[in-house]
Design a protein around this motif. Structure first.
Motif, PDB file in Angstrom:
ATOM      1  N   GLY A 323       0.802  -1.218   0.000  1.00 16.43           N
ATOM      2  CA  GLY A 323       0.000   0.000   0.000  1.00 16.43           C
ATOM      3  C   GLY A 323       0.832   1.262   0.000  1.00 16.43           C
ATOM      4  N   ALA A 324       1.945   1.270   0.730  1.00 15.54           N
ATOM      5  CA  ALA A 324       2.807   2.449   0.755  1.00 15.54           C
ATOM      6  C   ALA A 324       3.412   2.714  -0.621  1.00 15.54           C
ATOM      7  CB  ALA A 324       3.905   2.270   1.802  1.00 15.54           C
ATOM      8  N   LEU A 325       3.838   1.660  -1.298  1.00 17.21           N
ATOM      9  CA  LEU A 325       4.392   1.833  -2.644  1.00 17.21           C
ATOM     10  C   LEU A 325       3.340   2.378  -3.608  1.00 17.21           C
ATOM     11  CD1 LEU A 325       6.558  -1.417  -2.946  1.00 17.21           C
ATOM     12  CD2 LEU A 325       7.352   0.927  -2.527  1.00 17.21           C
ATOM     13  N   LEU A 326       2.135   1.836  -3.527  1.00 19.54           N
ATOM     14  CA  LEU A 326       1.070   2.343  -4.385  1.00 19.54           C
ATOM     15  C   LEU A 326       0.699   3.784  -4.035  1.00 19.54           C
ATOM     16  CD1 LEU A 326      -1.263  -0.790  -4.576  1.00 19.54           C
ATOM     17  CD2 LEU A 326       0.133   0.172  -6.414  1.00 19.54           C
ATOM     18  N   PHE A 327       0.725   4.111  -2.739  1.00 24.41           N
ATOM     19  CA  PHE A 327       0.433   5.473  -2.300  1.00 24.41           C
ATOM     20  C   PHE A 327       1.447   6.456  -2.876  1.00 24.41           C
ATOM     21  CE2 PHE A 327       0.172   8.476   1.555  1.00 24.41           C
ATOM     22  CZ  PHE A 327      -0.698   9.315   0.870  1.00 24.41           C
ATOM     23  N   LEU A 328       2.736   6.101  -2.807  1.00 21.54           N
ATOM     24  CA  LEU A 328       3.771   6.965  -3.374  1.00 21.54           C
ATOM     25  C   LEU A 328       3.578   7.125  -4.881  1.00 21.54           C
ATOM     26  CD1 LEU A 328       6.938   5.720  -1.449  1.00 21.54           C
ATOM     27  CD2 LEU A 328       5.715   7.884  -1.134  1.00 21.54           C
ATOM     28  N   TRP A 329       3.214   6.050  -5.562  1.00 21.32           N
ATOM     29  CA  TRP A 329       2.979   6.135  -6.994  1.00 21.32           C
ATOM     30  C   TRP A 329       1.816   7.073  -7.305  1.00 21.32           C
ATOM     31  CZ3 TRP A 329      -1.305   4.087  -9.838  1.00 21.32           C
ATOM     32  CH2 TRP A 329      -1.177   4.204 -11.223  1.00 21.32           C
ATOM     33  N   LEU A 330       0.751   6.988  -6.507  1.00 23.59           N
ATOM     34  CA  LEU A 330      -0.396   7.864  -6.717  1.00 23.59           C
ATOM     35  C   LEU A 330      -0.029   9.317  -6.453  1.00 23.59           C
ATOM     36  CD1 LEU A 330      -3.159   5.674  -5.046  1.00 23.59           C
ATOM     37  CD2 LEU A 330      -2.975   6.207  -7.480  1.00 23.59           C
ATOM     38  N   LEU A 331       0.771   9.562  -5.408  1.00 22.43           N
ATOM     39  CA  LEU A 331       1.202  10.927  -5.118  1.00 22.43           C
ATOM     40  C   LEU A 331       2.010  11.505  -6.280  1.00 22.43           C
ATOM     41  CD1 LEU A 331       2.277  10.764  -1.356  1.00 22.43           C
ATOM     42  CD2 LEU A 331       0.324  11.991  -2.319  1.00 22.43           C
ATOM     43  N   LEU A 332       2.948  10.721  -6.776  1.00 22.40           N
ATOM     44  CA  LEU A 332       3.776  11.194  -7.873  1.00 22.40           C
ATOM     45  C   LEU A 332       2.956  11.375  -9.147  1.00 22.40           C
ATOM     46  CD1 LEU A 332       6.956   9.002  -7.303  1.00 22.40           C
ATOM     47  CD2 LEU A 332       6.652  11.423  -6.763  1.00 22.40           C
ATOM     48  N   ARG A 333       1.981  10.509  -9.354  1.00 20.52           N
ATOM     49  CA  ARG A 333       1.172  10.584 -10.575  1.00 20.52           C
ATOM     50  C   ARG A 333       0.277  11.817 -10.575  1.00 20.52           C
ATOM     51  NH1 ARG A 333      -3.577   9.308 -12.961  1.00 20.52           N
ATOM     52  NH2 ARG A 333      -3.466   8.285 -14.998  1.00 20.52           N
ATOM     53  N   ARG A 334      -0.279  12.165  -9.417  1.00 21.06           N
ATOM     54  CA  ARG A 334      -1.221  13.280  -9.352  1.00 21.06           C
ATOM     55  C   ARG A 334      -0.557  14.594  -8.933  1.00 21.06           C
ATOM     56  NH1 ARG A 334      -6.807  11.737  -8.976  1.00 21.06           N
ATOM     57  NH2 ARG A 334      -7.055   9.485  -9.083  1.00 21.06           N
ATOM     58  N   ARG A 335       0.742  14.572  -8.746  1.00 20.55           N
ATOM     59  CA  ARG A 335       1.422  15.759  -8.238  1.00 20.55           C
ATOM     60  C   ARG A 335       1.216  16.961  -9.141  1.00 20.55           C
ATOM     61  NH1 ARG A 335       7.899  16.214  -6.837  1.00 20.55           N
ATOM     62  NH2 ARG A 335       7.834  18.372  -6.064  1.00 20.55           N
ATOM     63  N   SER A 336       1.279  16.751 -10.444  1.00 19.19           N
ATOM     64  CA  SER A 336       1.144  17.868 -11.373  1.00 19.19           C
ATOM     65  C   SER A 336      -0.261  18.450 -11.390  1.00 19.19           C
ATOM     66  CB  SER A 336       1.529  17.415 -12.784  1.00 19.19           C
ATOM     67  OG  SER A 336       0.675  16.359 -13.204  1.00 19.19           O
ATOM     68  N   ARG A 337      -1.245  17.652 -10.900  1.00 18.67           N
ATOM     69  CA  ARG A 337      -2.624  18.135 -10.907  1.00 18.67           C
ATOM     70  C   ARG A 337      -3.104  18.527  -9.520  1.00 18.67           C
ATOM     71  NH1 ARG A 337      -5.865  13.526 -13.861  1.00 18.67           N
ATOM     72  NH2 ARG A 337      -4.375  12.226 -12.746  1.00 18.67           N
ATOM     73  N   ALA A 338      -2.190  18.475  -8.521  1.00 16.14           N
ATOM     74  CA  ALA A 338      -2.587  18.826  -7.150  1.00 16.14           C
ATOM     75  C   ALA A 338      -2.941  20.306  -7.081  1.00 16.14           C
ATOM     76  CB  ALA A 338      -1.439  18.513  -6.193  1.00 16.14           C
ATOM     77  N   HIS A 339      -3.911  20.625  -6.199  1.00 14.56           N
ATOM     78  CA  HIS A 339      -4.314  22.013  -6.036  1.00 14.56           C
ATOM     79  C   HIS A 339      -4.724  22.247  -4.591  1.00 14.56           C
ATOM     80  CE1 HIS A 339      -8.543  20.752  -5.934  1.00 14.56           C
ATOM     81  NE2 HIS A 339      -8.224  19.955  -6.917  1.00 14.56           N
TER      82      HIS A 339
END
Length: 339
Positions: A323-339
């Motif tokens: 879960g932690a690995l997937l969480f980091l992947w999701l953070l990196l994937r959505r980083r450019s769209r974070a607001h």
């Protein structure tokens, strides 16, 4: 005058066939993992031993008393925690929250400590009720804190919840240490199905009922995910729907806690993976989230049983790593769209 053909518009992506195939794949994986889960363990429980021993054999007894309850518990935990995470994300309007990153699990654990101190002989139903009340309070506190703190970035919201959970967890650990109850509280700190047997998992069916309630209220959760003003303009009682969602999250968290302990990141990663496939429609997502959550937990439970065979490691260790690995992947994937 010559008519020129207009440029062809791009055809919509064939999402429905893809959803169908992925749904069939999730179902096939769940069936296969359930079959493996029933026959993996230290004791000899195999189709051959069941056929040769008959219904009165020790293999048949272990299958009914241990393997089937354990597998059902894993399915219920995966499905219900995935739904709890999905509902929590709709309440907060943030894709990076779940009961484990909002302090709800820590509040429920504090409720368990209260029952150990003041009502040590309380039945499991009572413990679940107290934990659910504390989890409900934790959900309310987190929602109030998020509204009071002007968080502008999407990824900072779960950090606020993690800090809140850290404070509550520290208070719980302090009193457990002073009262010499760390060992008693530790059995809920790490998720595991090692002690699940017939008669010790049935409270998880309450979490299953909450999944059904969430499915009936799915359209309302989709609307409140658009915001309070939008939901009110559509004539929806925003506060009532939020209260229903809080109860669903609290009851599921409490039922899982008193049965299997704390299982991190599940309610976060599973709804996000489903969202990447089929979008944010809650009613359409619920079967997918429940199925993928069940596959995730059953698979991790099998790994926890075989990675150090014949010994067993806590399920939360395997779920936490994946879960932690997937969480980091999701953070990196959505980083450019974070607001």
């Amino acid at each position: 005058m010559t008519l020129t053909a207009s440029a062809p518009t791009s055809a919509p992506a064939p999402t429905r066939p893809r959803r169908t195939w992925v749904g069939a794949l999730i179902g096939a994986c769940l069936v296969a993992l359930v079959g493996v889960s029933l026959f993996v363990g230290v004791s000899d429980v195999s189709p051959l031993s069941l056929l040769t021993g008959g219904p009165d054999s020790s293999a048949a007894y272990l299958l009914v008393a241990s393997r089937i309850p354990r597998t059902l518990a894993a399915i219920l935990v995966g499905a219900s925690l995935g739904i709890a995470g999905l509902i929590m994300q709709m309440l907060v309007r943030n894709r990076f929250v779940e009961p484990g990153t909002t302090g709800v699990s820590e509040f429920a654990t504090l409720g368990m400590l209260v029952t150990i101190v003041f009502w040590p002989g309380m039945a499991v139903v009572g413990k679940m009720g107290v934990a659910a009340v504390f989890g409900l309070v934790g959900t309310w506190v987190f929602l109030r804190v998020v509204r009071a703190v002007p968080v502008r970035q999407l990824v900072l919201v779960p950090l606020v919840g993690i800090m809140l959970g850290g404070v509550v967890g520290a208070v719980t650990t302090f009193f457990a240490y002073r009262l010499d109850l760390l060992q008693s509280l530790g059995q809920w700190a790490q998720g595991s199905f090692a002690t699940v047997m017939q008669g010790r998992y049935e409270m998880l069916w309450v979490a299953g009922v909450m999944v059904v309630v969430a499915w009936f209220a799915a359209d309302r959760f989709s609307v409140i995910g658009m915001g309070e003003e939008f939901a009110t303009n559509l004539g929806l009682d925003y506060r009532r729907v939020v209260a229903v969602g809080m109860v669903i999250v609290a009851v599921i968290t409490a039922a899982v806690l008193v049965t299997a302990g704390m299982i991190p990141f599940l309610g976060l990663v599973v709804p996000n993976v489903v969202s990447l496939i089929i979008g944010d429609n809650v009613r359409r997502s619920i079967p997918w989230v429940a199925g993928l959550g069940a596959v995730f937990v059953v698979g991790c439970d099998i790994v926890a049983r075989v990675v150090r065979f014949p010994y067993e490691i806590p399920l939360s260790v395997i779920v936490g790593i994946v879960g932690a690995l997937l969480f980091l992947w999701l953070l990196l994937r959505r980083r450019s769209r974070a607001h």
